[in-house]
Design a protein around this motif. Structure first.
Motif, PDB file in Angstrom:
ATOM      1  N   ASP A 261      -8.616 -14.260  -5.578  1.00 42.03           N
ATOM      2  CA  ASP A 261      -9.409 -13.756  -6.702  1.00 42.03           C
ATOM      3  C   ASP A 261      -8.760 -14.009  -8.064  1.00 42.03           C
ATOM      4  O   ASP A 261      -9.305 -13.624  -9.097  1.00 42.03           O
TER       5      ASP A 261
ATOM      6  N   LYS B 123      -2.823  -6.687  -6.647  1.00 49.00           N
ATOM      7  CA  LYS B 123      -4.067  -6.588  -5.886  1.00 49.00           C
ATOM      8  C   LYS B 123      -5.220  -6.213  -6.814  1.00 49.00           C
ATOM      9  O   LYS B 123      -5.151  -5.240  -7.553  1.00 49.00           O
TER      10      LYS B 123
ATOM     11  N   ARG C 235      -0.621 -14.523   4.949  1.00 48.27           N
ATOM     12  CA  ARG C 235      -1.415 -13.295   5.116  1.00 48.27           C
ATOM     13  C   ARG C 235      -1.992 -12.782   3.803  1.00 48.27           C
ATOM     14  O   ARG C 235      -2.957 -11.999   3.806  1.00 48.27           O
ATOM     15  N   PHE C 236      -1.447 -13.227   2.666  1.00 46.03           N
ATOM     16  CA  PHE C 236      -1.854 -12.644   1.389  1.00 46.03           C
ATOM     17  C   PHE C 236      -2.719 -13.572   0.542  1.00 46.03           C
ATOM     18  O   PHE C 236      -3.182 -13.165  -0.520  1.00 46.03           O
TER      19      PHE C 236
ATOM     20  N   GLU D  97      -5.813 -14.793   0.975  1.00 44.80           N
ATOM     21  CA  GLU D  97      -7.195 -14.337   0.815  1.00 44.80           C
ATOM     22  C   GLU D  97      -7.276 -12.977   0.136  1.00 44.80           C
ATOM     23  O   GLU D  97      -8.121 -12.755  -0.730  1.00 44.80           O
ATOM     24  N   SER D  98      -6.394 -12.060   0.487  1.00 45.19           N
ATOM     25  CA  SER D  98      -6.509 -10.687  -0.002  1.00 45.19           C
ATOM     26  C   SER D  98      -5.943 -10.488  -1.401  1.00 45.19           C
ATOM     27  O   SER D  98      -6.400  -9.604  -2.133  1.00 45.19           O
ATOM     28  N   HIS D  99      -4.943 -11.286  -1.807  1.00 41.99           N
ATOM     29  CA  HIS D  99      -4.258 -11.015  -3.065  1.00 41.99           C
ATOM     30  C   HIS D  99      -4.271 -12.178  -4.060  1.00 41.99           C
ATOM     31  O   HIS D  99      -3.996 -11.960  -5.242  1.00 41.99           O
TER      32      HIS D  99
ATOM     33  N   ASP E  62       0.838  -1.209   0.000  1.00 43.38           N
ATOM     34  CA  ASP E  62       0.000   0.000   0.000  1.00 43.38           C
ATOM     35  C   ASP E  62       0.871   1.257   0.000  1.00 43.38           C
ATOM     36  O   ASP E  62       0.539   2.266   0.641  1.00 43.38           O
TER      37      ASP E  62
END
Length: 653
Positions: A277, A227, A269-270, A272-274, A195
């Motif tokens: 999808d 992302k 940690r990544f 699910e978020s990155h 970020d």
């Protein structure tokens, strides 16, 4: 620092292993930015009344009072309890008015009891699940920056990375001390951003020596670029990633530590978020042995159905070598031609080329051992197989399965997922696991609090229990287990026992046919997700031998329901406990592949003190071997020793 952060920091300080209440250690706030990161400038003082800690370099300080902290915790618990009671009262006050009044009286009595407990009982210590995570923020010395030095020329001239790409990706050159050479070197610097905020920095010289900021978080390089994108590329190093970016492929990340082992904890940690999808993930790894291991683990974690693999061809082992041998357009073309993982269910010998060549030169793999010598002579374990364990009730099947699982975890980093409804409450099961790895009874008189806290935090990252909310069907359990493989890297799945599933046998299937089909699902799951699936199954009711009080030792064919438990399993094991002789028989009844072992018996003594099994000679009425040498050492002491050294604890403190 917020009140919650302050409390977590204090709990972490109190959980640190120590020999006395006053000790010194490197400062967790500034040590990574100092020329001597091991300088113990952080002084910690802990007493019953409270404590304080201060760094005499950066002046970071923290202090606490035990009574005040305890009062704050009690107030917080009271607020949460009152909120729950209020919500419950609002929900039931119309239909269950009298029940609500009764509940209010019970709640008042509970508060009175809690108040008395506050006045008379000693406060129990709190062990945080994990120490507070205070990652170091990299601090870069601008005075050491080099403009257009030899490393930038190296990147452009010898690595073929255009200067505009280096500038856009914020690649710089600096002087940095490298422990490999013992002096400052001109280094190319790769900033690790998330970020837009710098989380870490890698420094690498021309001789491929490198280091990262100590205490900073380990994250993928260029993680912001993927992302929200449908497709991404993963490389083994930053220079390979820059090569793809130069070729116009922007959605690319690099693993942070190369192929330095297949432990992908930085990925957790990544996922699910990155990555969840993504419809397509292109793996552009090196083709050497370690690169192939990394590729295979990424495929296992991210899913075979959406991963593709880039082949570099003869004379090239990675993306940058391909760029230097050809050009940017050819590199992009080669990456875009990445091949799908071979079609599931259809194989030929060429699909197994790497494995066949490894066997050809190095022989068959030995399998994973447990460290129990008499058992290791009979059986070694490989992932992708099913181990079926049986024994009469009370024979210690679950205990010995825990022994195997914990030893595979400690010796080979095989994380464990449990579906074990009989091992509830979960805290009772975790207690048994903790005493097994620490080697002491789990109680404040026998196990020091730092050792208990260390074990809890270690197992919290390595052992996971499956308790589906909807039902205990095979489908629900395997669905959650697949998520544990993807997100936590689980490599062992324990199903204990088989009869606790909610079996729904269709009208058109017999019980034997149903069990055979379910066993196929277990085998397919083990192969697809490359896990060792340990299945505990009870035998049918046996008959005692005439004149004997003991049950006969069962076989795998005696398991209730189907001969599939013997015919389809890869490993078979029978556990039999003889209380009269004080020994446990572990009978290896089946090993599918002879290079992993064969049938035979191993004998053990069971310690009720710490739950461990110790190898022993066979004991009979005519032969009474000497007492075994019981093992009480803390297995985590050596297991976590490198991490403790990284924290800079001094031997004399």
């Amino acid at each position: 620092m917020t009140r919650e952060e302050h409390a977590d920091y204090v709990r972490w300080l109190k959980s640190l292993p120590r020999r006395k209440d006053h000790f010194r250690m490197p400062c967790p706030e500034c040590s990574a930015t100092r020329s001597n990161p091991k300088d113990p400038s952080f002084s910690v003082h802990i007493t019953r009344e409270g404590g304080w800690a201060k760094c005499f370099h950066c002046d970071f300080a923290i202090a606490w009072n035990e009574d005040e902290m305890w009062k704050r915790e009690q107030k917080q618990q009271d607020r949460e309890r009152q909120k729950q009671q209020k919500d419950a009262s609002q929900h039931h006050n119309t239909a269950q008015h009298h029940d609500a009044a009764s509940q209010h009286r019970n709640t008042s009595q509970h508060h009175d009891t809690a108040s008395q407990h506050h006045n008379t009982a000693q406060r129990k210590p709190h062990i945080p699940l994990q120490p507070p995570v205070h990652y170091v923020c990299p601090v870069i010395n601008k005075n050491k920056q080099i403009m257009n030095g030899e490393m930038m020329e190296y990147m452009v001239g010898r690595r073929g990375i255009p200067m505009d790409v280096l500038t856009r990706m914020k690649i710089e050159e600096r002087l940095e001390f490298l422990p490999q050479t013992g002096k400052e070197e001109a280094c190319i610097c790769f900033p690790y951003l998330e970020d837009g905020v710098m989380k870490n920095m890698k420094f690498r010289d021309a001789a491929k020596h490198f280091k990262m900021v100590k205490g900073a978080e380990l994250i993928p390089w260029n993680i912001d670029a993927i992302k929200g994108k449908e497709k991404c590329y993963i490389t083994e190093g930053e220079i390979d990633a820059l090569s793809l970016i130069a070729a116009g492929l922007e959605e690319v990340v690099s693993v942070p530590n190369g192929a330095g082992g297949a432990n992908l904890q930085w990925l957790d940690r990544f996922v699910e978020s990155h990555f969840d999808d993504k419809t397509e993930i292109i793996l552009a790894m090196d083709t050497d042995k370690r690169g192939v291991e990394l590729r295979d683990e990424l495929v296992r974690r991210l899913g075979m159905d959406r991963c593709k693999v880039v082949a570099w061809g003869e004379g090239c082992k990675d993306a940058n070598e391909y760029l230097l041998k050809y050009d940017l357009p050819r590199l992009r073309q080669q990456v875009e031609q990445a091949a799908e993982i071979p079609l599931e269910g259809v194989f030929c010998p060429m699909d197994e080329w790497d494995t066949l060549m490894d066997i050809y030169y190095n022989g068959m793999p030995e399998g994973a051992d447990t460290g129990l010598e008499n058992l290791d002579r009979l059986i070694k374990f490989e992932r992708g197989f099913v181990l079926t364990v049986t024994g009469v009730p009370g024979s210690g099947k679950s205990e010995f399965v825990d022994e195997i699982a914990m030893r595979l975890l400690l010796r080979h980093d095989w994380k464990v997922g449990y579906f074990s409804p009989e091992n509830t409450p979960l805290a009772y099961h975790y207690r048994k696991l903790i005493r097994r790895v620490v080697g002491k009874r789990f109680e404040h008189k026998g196990m020091p609090l730092p050792e208990a806290g260390q074990a809890i935090r270690y197992l919290a990252q390595s052992v996971f229990s499956i308790m589906p909310k909807e039902d205990f069907s095979v489908e629900s359990v395997l669905r959650i287990a697949a998520q544990l493989v993807s997100r936590k890297g689980v490599k062992v799945l324990v199903v204990d026992p088989f009869n606790r599933f909610e079996h729904q046998i269709p009208d058109w299937e017999t019980e034997t046919q149903y069990i055979s089909r379910i066993f196929d699902e277990f085998s397919n799951f083990a192969v697809k997700h490359k896990v060792l699936l340990i299945l505990v199954a009870h035998p049918t009711k046996l008959r005692r031998e005439p004149g004997s009080k003991r049950w006969p030792v069962p076989t795998l064919y005696d398991i209730n329901g189907s001969a599939a438990f013997f015919n389809k399993t890869d490993y078979g094991m029978v556990i039999d406990r003889n209380d009269e002789l004080g020994q446990v028989l572990v009978r290896v009844a089946k090993v599918r592949f002879d290079h992993l072992g064969g049938p035979g018996d191993a004998f053990f003594a069971f310690s009720t003190y710490n739950g461990r099994y110790t190898p022993t000679e066979e004991r009979t009425l005519d032969h009474n071997p000497p007492e075994p040498k019981w093992e009480h050492t803390n297995f985590l002491t050596e297991k976590l020793k490198p991490e403790q050294q990284g924290l800079g604890f001094n031997e004399g403190e």
